[in-house]
Design an enzyme around this catalytic site. Structure first.
Site, mmCIF file in Angstrom:
data_model
loop_
_atom_site.group_PDB
_atom_site.id
_atom_site.type_symbol
_atom_site.label_atom_id
_atom_site.label_comp_id
_atom_site.label_asym_id
_atom_site.label_seq_id
_atom_site.Cartn_x
_atom_site.Cartn_y
_atom_site.Cartn_z
ATOM 1 N N ASN A 1 -5.546 -0.600 0.732
ATOM 2 C CA ASN A 1 -5.769 -1.520 -0.391
ATOM 3 C C ASN A 1 -6.603 -2.698 0.117
ATOM 4 O OD1 ASN A 1 -5.656 -3.261 -2.537
ATOM 5 N ND2 ASN A 1 -3.441 -3.669 -2.387
ATOM 6 N N LYS B 1 -7.855 -5.038 -1.533
ATOM 7 C CA LYS B 1 -7.659 -6.272 -2.329
ATOM 8 C C LYS B 1 -9.029 -6.850 -2.709
ATOM 9 C CE LYS B 1 -3.199 -6.708 -0.149
ATOM 10 N NZ LYS B 1 -2.094 -7.529 0.328
ATOM 11 N N HIS C 1 1.326 -4.468 -8.196
ATOM 12 C CA HIS C 1 1.294 -5.104 -6.876
ATOM 13 C C HIS C 1 1.879 -6.514 -6.993
ATOM 14 C CE1 HIS C 1 -0.033 -6.762 -3.102
ATOM 15 N NE2 HIS C 1 -0.224 -5.520 -2.692
ATOM 16 N N GLU D 1 1.000 -9.185 -5.802
ATOM 17 C CA GLU D 1 0.010 -10.250 -6.015
ATOM 18 C C GLU D 1 -0.351 -10.352 -7.501
ATOM 19 O OE1 GLU D 1 -2.658 -8.804 -3.033
ATOM 20 O OE2 GLU D 1 -1.255 -9.442 -1.488
ATOM 21 N N GLU E 1 7.066 -2.389 -1.162
ATOM 22 C CA GLU E 1 6.343 -3.467 -0.485
ATOM 23 C C GLU E 1 7.154 -4.756 -0.587
ATOM 24 O OE1 GLU E 1 1.829 -2.712 -0.066
ATOM 25 O OE2 GLU E 1 2.184 -3.843 -1.883
ATOM 26 N N GLY F 1 1.135 -9.304 4.411
ATOM 27 C CA GLY F 1 0.202 -10.259 5.000
ATOM 28 C C GLY F 1 0.853 -11.263 5.938
ATOM 29 N N SER G 1 2.337 -5.396 6.295
ATOM 30 C CA SER G 1 2.023 -5.604 7.717
ATOM 31 C C SER G 1 2.085 -4.311 8.536
ATOM 32 C CB SER G 1 2.936 -6.686 8.325
ATOM 33 O OG SER G 1 2.714 -7.924 7.668
ATOM 34 N N GLY H 1 -4.408 -5.625 5.124
ATOM 35 C CA GLY H 1 -5.276 -6.150 6.175
ATOM 36 C C GLY H 1 -5.826 -5.099 7.133
HETATM 37 P P1 13P Z 1 -0.797 -6.114 4.448
HETATM 38 O O1 13P Z 1 -0.907 -4.746 5.069
HETATM 39 O O2 13P Z 1 -1.990 -6.959 4.697
HETATM 40 O O3 13P Z 1 0.507 -6.758 4.783
HETATM 41 O O4 13P Z 1 -0.785 -5.876 2.846
HETATM 42 C C1 13P Z 1 0.072 -4.965 2.314
HETATM 43 C C2 13P Z 1 -0.264 -4.783 0.889
HETATM 44 O O5 13P Z 1 -0.087 -5.673 0.082
HETATM 45 C C3 13P Z 1 -0.871 -3.500 0.502
HETATM 46 O O6 13P Z 1 -0.895 -3.358 -0.883
#
Ligand code: 13P
Length: 260
Positions: free
Chosen positions: A12, A14, A100, A102, A170, A176, A216, A238
């Protein structure tokens, strides 16, 4: 007994990277890194929507699917800024991430997510439904949070569409943060999610739903999260923007699939 399913690794991206040129570079490097791979796991990337058509055209022999990071629950019409399930399908995108954290943080509710899941199923597309608690305390309330998210977002989802559901656990605190949920926390939640699913659906159907983990994930923790955490793959933020690391996680998943 749960039948083993192929790991599903989803990157992802983002709202990254900043330019199409940089997206192309990551994509080219991922494909180079995967040359010769036999592909024991399923791989997908979810780049920013405006980049997808261009990146699809640059796709090489590796079978890597494109997934959208979100989708509208409206079928068509006057909905400025929205993209419909059929528009996505018309350029080959048959799976969307929904819910998600976010997006939830920007006001998306379980009810909106549920409408997105149903809209996707209407056109035979798949939904990666994100669930996860914001934080944990010793009362174990995070199980209730996840259960409520699951039952609300799956409302009205027919058993015959269950093959078009992927659950991404998640935990928000792990996204993150560089602090992943550990393998036993992940395994425990996976078992819990399976139980919730089999309270709603026939057990043998529920047990085929892929439950993936995000938060992460990196090349150092991927193997343990698969082996001990027993998840069916990852939703990677990430680390999916770093071609070398993303490739390395895919190869770990391939090896795991080969030997389990
Ligand atoms: P990270 O791998 O950066 O922690 O993000 C996870 C995520 O939100 C994937 O949708």
């Amino acid at each position: 007994m749960k039948k083993r399913v192929r790991p599903f690794i989803v990157g992802n991206w983002k709202m990254n990277p900043a330019t199409l040129a940089r997206a192309e570079k990551i994509w080219v490097d991922v494909q180079k890194g995967l040359v010769g791979r036999k592909g024991q796991s399923d791989v997908a990337i979810a780049p920013p929507l405006p980049f997808i058509i261009d990146l699809k055209e640059m796709a090489g022999p590796q079978k890597i699917e494109f997934v959208s990071q979100d989708v509208s629950f409206h079928p068509e019409g006057a909905h400025t800024g929205e993209v419909s399930v059929s528009q996505l399908r018309s350029f080959g995108v048959k799976c969307s991430i929904v819910g998600h954290s976010e997006r939830r943080a920007d006001g998306e509710t379980d009810q909106m997510i549920n409408r997105k899941v149903l809209a996707l199923h209407e056109v035979k597309s798949s939904a990666i439904i994100c669930v996860g608690e914001k934080s944990r305390d010793s009362t174990g309330d995070y199980f209730n949070v996840v259960e409520d998210q699951l039952s609300a977002t799956l409302a009205g989802v027919k058993v015959e569409d269950l093959s078009r559901v992927i659950i991404a656990y998640e935990p928000v605190w792990a996204i993150g943060s560089g602090k992943n949920a550990n393998a036993s926390q992940v395994e425990e939640m996976k078992l819990f999610i399976q139980k919730v699913l089999s309270d709603i659906y026939p057990r043998e159907k529920a047990s085929m739903v892929r439950i993936i983990y995000g938060g992460s994930v990196n090349e150092d923790n991927a193997e343990e999260l698969l082996k001990v955490g027993t998840v069916d793959g990852f939703l990677i933020g990430g680390a999916s923007l770093d071609a070398k690391e993303f490739v390395s996680i895919i190869k770990i998943a391939d090896d795991y699939a080969r030997f389990v």
